[in-house]
Design a protein around this motif. Structure first.
Motif, short mmCIF file in Angstrom:
data_model
loop_
_atom_site.label_atom_id
_atom_site.label_comp_id
_atom_site.label_asym_id
_atom_site.label_seq_id
_atom_site.Cartn_x
_atom_site.Cartn_y
_atom_site.Cartn_z
N VAL A 223 21.09 -35.80 -61.99
CA VAL A 223 20.14 -35.17 -62.71
C VAL A 223 19.05 -35.40 -62.30
O VAL A 223 18.10 -34.96 -62.25
N ILE A 224 18.90 -35.39 -63.88
CA ILE A 224 17.79 -36.42 -64.56
C ILE A 224 16.89 -37.61 -64.34
O ILE A 224 16.08 -37.23 -63.67
N LYS A 225 17.76 -38.48 -63.07
CA LYS A 225 17.03 -39.46 -62.64
C LYS A 225 16.26 -38.84 -61.17
O LYS A 225 15.36 -38.76 -60.56
N ALA A 226 16.94 -37.90 -60.57
CA ALA A 226 16.40 -37.18 -59.11
C ALA A 226 15.06 -36.58 -59.52
O ALA A 226 13.81 -36.63 -58.63
N SER A 227 15.13 -35.20 -60.49
CA SER A 227 13.89 -34.71 -61.09
C SER A 227 12.41 -35.33 -61.22
O SER A 227 11.77 -35.39 -61.31
N LYS A 233 7.10 -33.34 -57.52
CA LYS A 233 8.01 -31.99 -56.92
C LYS A 233 8.48 -30.88 -58.13
O LYS A 233 8.35 -31.63 -58.90
N THR A 234 8.56 -29.93 -57.64
CA THR A 234 9.54 -28.86 -58.33
C THR A 234 11.01 -29.84 -58.39
O THR A 234 11.23 -30.75 -57.46
N LEU A 235 11.96 -28.94 -59.31
CA LEU A 235 12.96 -29.46 -59.72
C LEU A 235 13.99 -29.22 -58.61
O LEU A 235 14.98 -29.71 -57.53
N ASN A 241 16.05 -32.89 -52.40
CA ASN A 241 16.26 -34.47 -51.14
C ASN A 241 16.56 -35.69 -51.70
O ASN A 241 17.32 -36.54 -51.54
N SER A 242 17.33 -35.55 -53.16
CA SER A 242 18.41 -36.51 -53.25
C SER A 242 20.01 -36.08 -53.25
O SER A 242 20.82 -36.73 -53.57
N ASN A 243 20.17 -34.57 -52.45
CA ASN A 243 21.21 -34.70 -51.77
C ASN A 243 22.26 -33.64 -53.04
O ASN A 243 23.68 -33.75 -52.39
N LEU A 259 14.41 -19.58 -65.71
CA LEU A 259 13.29 -20.16 -65.14
C LEU A 259 12.56 -20.31 -63.50
O LEU A 259 13.36 -19.95 -63.45
N PRO A 260 11.52 -20.58 -64.31
CA PRO A 260 10.71 -20.41 -62.94
C PRO A 260 11.23 -20.92 -61.87
O PRO A 260 11.36 -22.38 -62.07
N GLU A 261 11.31 -20.84 -60.54
CA GLU A 261 11.79 -21.50 -59.02
C GLU A 261 9.87 -23.14 -59.28
O GLU A 261 10.76 -23.97 -58.53
N HIS A 262 9.61 -22.90 -59.47
CA HIS A 262 8.66 -24.25 -59.57
C HIS A 262 8.33 -25.04 -60.53
O HIS A 262 7.80 -25.91 -61.09
N THR A 263 9.92 -24.57 -61.99
CA THR A 263 10.12 -25.37 -62.73
C THR A 263 10.08 -26.97 -62.46
O THR A 263 11.09 -27.08 -61.41
N ARG A 264 9.09 -28.10 -63.30
CA ARG A 264 9.12 -29.13 -62.55
C ARG A 264 10.42 -30.48 -64.11
O ARG A 264 10.36 -29.43 -65.50
N GLY A 265 11.04 -30.86 -63.66
CA GLY A 265 12.06 -31.35 -64.67
C GLY A 265 11.43 -32.18 -65.89
O GLY A 265 12.03 -32.00 -66.68
#
Ligand code: SAM
Length: 283
Positions: A223-227, A233-235, A241-243, A259-265
């Protein structure tokens, strides 16, 4: 002879030109060496693994202070010098190999030392700082600490507080396995040849227990690597995108966590990443 003169002398004697491809920048400042040794808290009971000993400046001091030093060096020219300088020390062992290929776990098992007495110390070759640090941490070696010199910018990322300024995927990894501290900034003119940028000594005290509880460690790091794969990009997009999950599932998780939908990792704390990973394990 001071360290600067000794370095010049050895380079001349063995006809050495620093190999940039191997990240060779030799430390020539005594006070830095002593700060490294002090922050590593080395005692006569300790086994020290030194990565990239080079001409042996740090090694020389380590041999005086530690029970045993295992030095791992890739460059054959350096190993010749190291053997000439230290073969008569009975607490010196040299491994001529790429550190990334050494089975450190097996090596440490054979040494049969207490975890508290094993420390890693190095002025790291900058071109592979990240893979080396990742290997040392992910291999879950039975070690007490890692004290290393790295580029200042990298040091800031490694020691950042997760979710705050300068955070990268590796910040979470370092904080999961250790408690990092910044020790000292080292100006570039303290090396021969001088690197383009300043350096910094950092100290990672290995945790006995991770700071968060995870259902599956593997999902947490995925999850961390994908974010962080696509920084802007947003979370939700990063995970989709990383499936790892669908956008809908990612939205549901964020809603659950308020958390808001635009949250970034990069704005998330370690606990929040752990929560996401644990929810995903239940899906
Ligand atoms: N310790 C010395 C000092 O402080 O002056 C030299 C440090 S220099 C920054 C990095 C050293 O790592 C060099 O001696 C280089 O040959 C060695 N090195 C580079 N890549 C390596 C690798 N993959 N495995 C082991 N040593 C490596």
């Amino acid at each position: 002879m001071n360290i600067y003169e000794e370095t010049k002398f050895l380079m001349k004697k063995y006809n050495i030109t620093a190999n940039k491809n191997l990240g060779q920048n030799f430390l020539i400042e005594n006070s830095v060496i002593h700060t490294i040794l002090d922050s590593a808290k080395i005692s006569k009971e300790d086994l020290i693994i030194e990565i990239g000993p080079g001409l042996g400046t740090l090694t020389q001091e380590l041999l005086q202070r530690a029970k045993k030093v295992i030095a791992i060096e890739l460059d054959e020219k350096m190993t010749t010098i190291l053997n000439d300088r230290f073969h008569f020390y009975d607490n010196f062992q040299l491994i001529h190999q790429d550190v990334l290929k050494v089975d450190l776990k097996a090596m440490l098992q054979a040494e049969q030392m207490q975890r508290k007495q094993v420390k890693i110390v190095a002025n790291l070759p900058y071109y592979i700082t990240t893979p080396i640090i990742m290997k040392l941490l992910e291999d879950k070696l039975p070690i007490e600490s890692i004290t290393v010199m790295v580029q200042k910018e990298v040091a800031e990322r490694l020691t950042a507080i997760p979710g705050e300024k300068n955070t990268g995927a590796i910040t979470y990894c370092v904080s999961y396995y250790s408690e990092p501290t910044e020790v000292m900034v080292v100006p570039n003119h303290f090396f021969i040849p001088a690197p383009q940028v300043d350096s910094e000594v950092i100290h990672l005290e290995i945790r006995e227990k991770p700071p968060v509880t995870l259902k599956k460690e593997e999902i947490f790091f995925k999850v961390i690597k994908a974010s962080f794969m696509q920084r802007r990009k947003t979370l939700i997009n990063g995970l989709a995108n990383s499936n790892i999950c669908t956008k809908e599932t990612a939205k549901e998780i964020l809603n659950k966590m308020n958390l808001p939908e635009h949250t970034r990792g990069e704005t998330l704390s370690m606990e929040q990443f752990a929560q996401i990973a644990n929810i995903l394990c239940e899906e």
